[in-house]
Scaffold this motif. Structure first.
Motif, mmCIF file in Angstrom:
data_model
loop_
_atom_site.group_PDB
_atom_site.id
_atom_site.type_symbol
_atom_site.label_atom_id
_atom_site.label_comp_id
_atom_site.label_asym_id
_atom_site.label_seq_id
_atom_site.Cartn_x
_atom_site.Cartn_y
_atom_site.Cartn_z
ATOM 1 N N GLU A 8 -16.315 -2.346 -2.594
ATOM 2 C CA GLU A 8 -14.985 -2.636 -2.669
ATOM 3 C C GLU A 8 -13.999 -1.378 -2.271
ATOM 4 O OE1 GLU A 8 -13.996 -3.826 -6.434
ATOM 5 O OE2 GLU A 8 -14.915 -5.807 -6.608
ATOM 6 N N PHE A 11 -14.370 -1.175 1.572
ATOM 7 C CA PHE A 11 -13.373 -2.358 1.833
ATOM 8 C C PHE A 11 -12.269 -1.649 1.962
ATOM 9 C CE2 PHE A 11 -10.354 -5.761 1.602
ATOM 10 C CZ PHE A 11 -10.556 -6.349 2.662
ATOM 11 N N ASP A 12 -11.632 -0.813 0.769
ATOM 12 C CA ASP A 12 -10.206 -0.323 0.744
ATOM 13 C C ASP A 12 -9.892 0.786 1.686
ATOM 14 O OD1 ASP A 12 -9.593 -2.167 -1.216
ATOM 15 O OD2 ASP A 12 -10.049 -0.625 -2.845
ATOM 16 N N LYS A 14 -11.361 1.279 4.632
ATOM 17 C CA LYS A 14 -11.578 0.660 6.023
ATOM 18 C C LYS A 14 -10.059 -0.050 6.234
ATOM 19 C CE LYS A 14 -16.323 -0.231 6.828
ATOM 20 N NZ LYS A 14 -17.264 -1.369 6.962
ATOM 21 N N TRP A 15 -9.578 -0.822 5.315
ATOM 22 C CA TRP A 15 -8.358 -1.231 5.196
ATOM 23 C C TRP A 15 -7.097 -0.394 5.516
ATOM 24 C CZ3 TRP A 15 -4.296 -1.398 1.721
ATOM 25 C CH2 TRP A 15 -3.275 -2.192 1.955
ATOM 26 N N ALA A 16 -7.113 0.680 4.645
ATOM 27 C CA ALA A 16 -6.318 1.602 4.626
ATOM 28 C C ALA A 16 -6.078 2.507 6.142
ATOM 29 C CB ALA A 16 -6.273 3.004 3.456
ATOM 30 N N GLN A 17 -7.345 2.705 6.675
ATOM 31 C CA GLN A 17 -7.262 3.402 7.922
ATOM 32 C C GLN A 17 -6.903 2.494 8.868
ATOM 33 O OE1 GLN A 17 -11.320 4.649 7.886
ATOM 34 N NE2 GLN A 17 -10.903 6.316 6.587
ATOM 35 N N GLN A 18 -6.932 1.462 8.935
ATOM 36 C CA GLN A 18 -6.477 0.310 10.151
ATOM 37 C C GLN A 18 -4.891 0.074 9.969
ATOM 38 O OE1 GLN A 18 -9.317 -2.964 9.514
ATOM 39 N NE2 GLN A 18 -10.833 -2.005 10.687
ATOM 40 N N ALA A 19 -4.290 0.443 8.915
ATOM 41 C CA ALA A 19 -2.989 0.221 8.832
ATOM 42 C C ALA A 19 -2.091 0.572 10.196
ATOM 43 C CB ALA A 19 -2.461 1.195 7.713
ATOM 44 N N GLN A 20 -1.182 -0.377 10.574
ATOM 45 C CA GLN A 20 -0.192 -0.173 11.730
ATOM 46 C C GLN A 20 0.514 0.959 11.523
ATOM 47 O OE1 GLN A 20 -0.400 -1.981 14.655
ATOM 48 N NE2 GLN A 20 -2.018 -3.185 13.721
ATOM 49 N N LYS A 22 1.806 4.360 9.380
ATOM 50 C CA LYS A 22 1.252 5.330 8.197
ATOM 51 C C LYS A 22 2.667 6.147 8.033
ATOM 52 C CE LYS A 22 -3.503 5.818 9.399
ATOM 53 N NZ LYS A 22 -4.664 6.346 9.695
#
Length: 86
Positions: A8, A11-12, A14-20, A22
């Protein structure tokens, strides 16, 4: 940390680093607001090499002489006092 929690967390991240989008840091926002009304002047990338080399060379010799002089003075003073530990 259990394996489920690790997955988890991974996953969090990876999700944060892929944010459009920042958001900039508080310091970046503060500087942007300050520079909007009063932009900073040009700053040279490096200082004049002649000036810095002369000052550094002189100060390094002076500091070396001070350190060696202090060490010599302590050695002479301890010899004069016939210093005997314990």
């Amino acid at each position: 940390m259990s394996e489920r929690e690790h997955e988890e967390r991974e996953f969090d991240l990876k999700w944060a680093q892929q944010a459009q989008h920042k958001e900039p840091s508080a310091r970046a926002r503060m500087l942007a607001a300050r520079w909007k009304h009063n932009p900073p002047g040009p700053v040279p990338f490096r200082a004049d090499p002649e000036h810095t080399s002369r000052v550094r060379r002189r100060s390094s010799w002076v500091s070396t002489a001070v350190v060696l002089g202090t060490v010599a003075l302590v050695i002479i003073l301890l010899g004069y006092l016939n210093f005997q530990p314990y």
